[in-house]
Design a protein around this motif. Sequence first.
Motif, PDB file in Angstrom:
ATOM      1  N   LYS A 178       0.833  -1.192   0.000  1.00 18.05           N
ATOM      2  CA  LYS A 178       0.000   0.000   0.000  1.00 18.05           C
ATOM      3  C   LYS A 178       0.872   1.248   0.000  1.00 18.05           C
ATOM      4  CE  LYS A 178      -3.914  -2.292   0.454  1.00 18.05           C
ATOM      5  NZ  LYS A 178      -4.958  -2.318  -0.580  1.00 18.05           N
ATOM      6  N   LEU A 179       0.345   2.309  -0.603  1.00 20.50           N
ATOM      7  CA  LEU A 179       1.014   3.601  -0.594  1.00 20.50           C
ATOM      8  C   LEU A 179       0.318   4.505   0.425  1.00 20.50           C
ATOM      9  CD1 LEU A 179       2.825   5.891  -1.587  1.00 20.50           C
ATOM     10  CD2 LEU A 179       1.285   6.186  -3.537  1.00 20.50           C
ATOM     11  N   PHE A 180       1.090   5.042   1.352  1.00 18.57           N
ATOM     12  CA  PHE A 180       0.560   5.946   2.370  1.00 18.57           C
ATOM     13  C   PHE A 180       1.139   7.343   2.141  1.00 18.57           C
ATOM     14  CE2 PHE A 180       0.608   1.709   4.173  1.00 18.57           C
ATOM     15  CZ  PHE A 180      -0.666   1.592   4.727  1.00 18.57           C
ATOM     16  N   ILE A 181       0.279   8.339   2.137  1.00 17.94           N
ATOM     17  CA  ILE A 181       0.717   9.724   2.008  1.00 17.94           C
ATOM     18  C   ILE A 181       0.290  10.461   3.275  1.00 17.94           C
ATOM     19  CG2 ILE A 181       0.510  11.878   0.717  1.00 17.94           C
ATOM     20  CD1 ILE A 181       0.026  10.221  -1.794  1.00 17.94           C
ATOM     21  N   LEU A 182       1.282  10.891   4.045  1.00 18.17           N
ATOM     22  CA  LEU A 182       1.030  11.634   5.283  1.00 18.17           C
ATOM     23  C   LEU A 182       1.092  13.129   5.007  1.00 18.17           C
ATOM     24  CD1 LEU A 182       3.191   9.870   8.036  1.00 18.17           C
ATOM     25  CD2 LEU A 182       0.703   9.829   7.806  1.00 18.17           C
ATOM     26  N   LEU A 183       0.139  13.862   5.529  1.00 18.26           N
ATOM     27  CA  LEU A 183       0.192  15.316   5.517  1.00 18.26           C
ATOM     28  C   LEU A 183       0.592  15.771   6.912  1.00 18.26           C
ATOM     29  CD1 LEU A 183      -1.450  14.698   2.947  1.00 18.26           C
ATOM     30  CD2 LEU A 183      -2.905  16.670   3.494  1.00 18.26           C
ATOM     31  N   VAL A 220       5.918   5.299   1.923  1.00 18.67           N
ATOM     32  CA  VAL A 220       5.374   6.461   2.626  1.00 18.67           C
ATOM     33  C   VAL A 220       5.971   7.740   2.047  1.00 18.67           C
ATOM     34  CG1 VAL A 220       5.180   7.665   4.840  1.00 18.67           C
ATOM     35  CG2 VAL A 220       4.978   5.169   4.756  1.00 18.67           C
ATOM     36  N   TYR A 221       5.084   8.669   1.701  1.00 18.04           N
ATOM     37  CA  TYR A 221       5.483   9.984   1.201  1.00 18.04           C
ATOM     38  C   TYR A 221       4.848  11.028   2.116  1.00 18.04           C
ATOM     39  CZ  TYR A 221       6.989   7.567  -3.046  1.00 18.04           C
ATOM     40  OH  TYR A 221       7.625   6.724  -3.941  1.00 18.04           O
ATOM     41  N   VAL A 222       5.578  12.097   2.394  1.00 14.88           N
ATOM     42  CA  VAL A 222       5.094  13.110   3.331  1.00 14.88           C
ATOM     43  C   VAL A 222       4.987  14.464   2.641  1.00 14.88           C
ATOM     44  CG1 VAL A 222       5.492  14.284   5.526  1.00 14.88           C
ATOM     45  CG2 VAL A 222       6.143  11.874   5.263  1.00 14.88           C
ATOM     46  N   PHE A 223       3.775  15.018   2.666  1.00 12.20           N
ATOM     47  CA  PHE A 223       3.546  16.371   2.152  1.00 12.20           C
ATOM     48  C   PHE A 223       3.563  17.330   3.332  1.00 12.20           C
ATOM     49  CE2 PHE A 223       0.762  19.957   1.141  1.00 12.20           C
ATOM     50  CZ  PHE A 223       1.350  20.413  -0.044  1.00 12.20           C
ATOM     51  N   ASP A 224       4.390  18.356   3.251  1.00  8.08           N
ATOM     52  CA  ASP A 224       4.545  19.270   4.383  1.00  8.08           C
ATOM     53  C   ASP A 224       3.475  20.351   4.363  1.00  8.08           C
ATOM     54  OD1 ASP A 224       5.461  20.492   6.626  1.00  8.08           O
ATOM     55  OD2 ASP A 224       7.360  21.187   5.764  1.00  8.08           O
ATOM     56  N   ILE A 262      -3.070  25.876  -1.832  1.00  5.91           N
ATOM     57  CA  ILE A 262      -2.552  24.555  -1.487  1.00  5.91           C
ATOM     58  C   ILE A 262      -3.015  23.480  -2.465  1.00  5.91           C
ATOM     59  CG2 ILE A 262      -2.678  22.697   0.237  1.00  5.91           C
ATOM     60  CD1 ILE A 262      -0.853  25.004   1.024  1.00  5.91           C
ATOM     61  N   ALA A 263      -4.270  23.562  -2.917  1.00  5.53           N
ATOM     62  CA  ALA A 263      -4.887  22.472  -3.690  1.00  5.53           C
ATOM     63  C   ALA A 263      -4.055  22.014  -4.889  1.00  5.53           C
ATOM     64  CB  ALA A 263      -6.292  22.869  -4.132  1.00  5.53           C
ATOM     65  N   PHE A 269       1.581  16.812  -5.863  1.00  9.23           N
ATOM     66  CA  PHE A 269       2.396  15.960  -5.011  1.00  9.23           C
ATOM     67  C   PHE A 269       1.830  14.544  -4.963  1.00  9.23           C
ATOM     68  CE2 PHE A 269       3.446  13.971  -0.981  1.00  9.23           C
ATOM     69  CZ  PHE A 269       4.813  14.201  -0.856  1.00  9.23           C
ATOM     70  N   ILE A 270       0.518  14.428  -4.854  1.00  5.79           N
ATOM     71  CA  ILE A 270      -0.117  13.103  -4.794  1.00  5.79           C
ATOM     72  C   ILE A 270       0.129  12.335  -6.086  1.00  5.79           C
ATOM     73  CG2 ILE A 270      -2.347  11.923  -4.727  1.00  5.79           C
ATOM     74  CD1 ILE A 270      -3.238  14.184  -2.768  1.00  5.79           C
ATOM     75  N   VAL A 271      -0.085  12.994  -7.217  1.00  7.67           N
ATOM     76  CA  VAL A 271       0.131  12.339  -8.512  1.00  7.67           C
ATOM     77  C   VAL A 271       1.587  11.936  -8.678  1.00  7.67           C
ATOM     78  CG1 VAL A 271       0.078  12.660 -11.016  1.00  7.67           C
ATOM     79  CG2 VAL A 271      -1.836  13.472  -9.607  1.00  7.67           C
ATOM     80  N   ASP A 272       2.514  12.830  -8.334  1.00 10.15           N
ATOM     81  CA  ASP A 272       3.941  12.523  -8.460  1.00 10.15           C
ATOM     82  C   ASP A 272       4.341  11.367  -7.535  1.00 10.15           C
ATOM     83  OD1 ASP A 272       4.207  14.523 -10.319  1.00 10.15           O
ATOM     84  OD2 ASP A 272       5.150  15.962  -8.940  1.00 10.15           O
ATOM     85  N   SER A 273       3.769  11.351  -6.329  1.00  9.06           N
ATOM     86  CA  SER A 273       4.091  10.277  -5.373  1.00  9.06           C
ATOM     87  C   SER A 273       3.602   8.940  -5.895  1.00  9.06           C
ATOM     88  CB  SER A 273       3.451  10.577  -4.016  1.00  9.06           C
ATOM     89  OG  SER A 273       3.972  11.766  -3.457  1.00  9.06           O
TER      90      SER A 273
END
Length: 288
Positions: A178-183, A220-224, A262-263, A269-273
């Motif tokens: 699974k891919l998890f993206i944390l904000l 895991v990818y993190v968006f700041d 932000i949008a 970022f989501i698409v690139d991740s």
Amino acid sequence: MIFVILLAIRIVGGKPLGIRSFVEIQIWKASALVRSLQYSKEIQSLSQGNYTNVIFLHHSVGDNLIRQTDYRDRLTQAGLSFWDHDYNYYGLNDPNGQNLGFHFNIPNDDTDPPGLAKLFSQPVYPLPINAVSGLMQYEVIILKSCFTGNVLPDDQSVEKTRTYYEVMHRFFEKHPEKLFILLTTPPLNSAEADEAMGARAREIAEWLQSPEYLRGLPNVYVFDLYSALAENDPSSPNYNRLREDYKEGTDNHPTMNANQDIAPVLAEFIVDSINDFRAKQTGVTSIP
């Protein structure tokens, strides 16, 4: 026997026990579970291994981000099936933004770090009979704590928050498929947080992006989000808290213009991740 004891307490105390409310809540939860099971096949049918079936777990800041911008449209146009889950009361929205009238029963309706730790301590089942199993039907899971997660009154609260994220780390590590993206958690308004609390919030945001936290987590990818909304100028009276042009009065919620800024950045970022993770998994470099 239990009913007799409760009735006795009711008669002696002269106060309602809230049994009707309790029963109504249990019926509501049971109904949500039934609906969740009914939708499970449809949800899982969209998870075909190409990482385009996405869910975003959020509360009010996330809801504003979706409703006040073209965030959903951007992700849809990128080829993603974008679902989102609000407070349990509002529940799950499908990729068209239609509310489906049920929820995944997020524990205590809490998406702050303590609640997320509890959520990711649940066992995963093939069917969505608990909250984490509901989320795990999707291929990409986006998570955002409420700004209340940045109420950090002392250094001990920082360390406690780290332990919550470490619970999540162990879960992410067990599910490399699974891919998890944390904000990172949105900053507080300076009316609600002093300089020291703001500094602690930044410390957590930076730690989540560090090799120390991301060790062994290629999924895991993190968006700041914190830094995107916070004042980053040390000379500003709002340093480490919500930017002046992104706040209104004492409200901790970012303004509409903040969300509109932000949008597109978050959507990209989501698409690139996803594309980066897909390349790691399958060798395919872009969303079809």
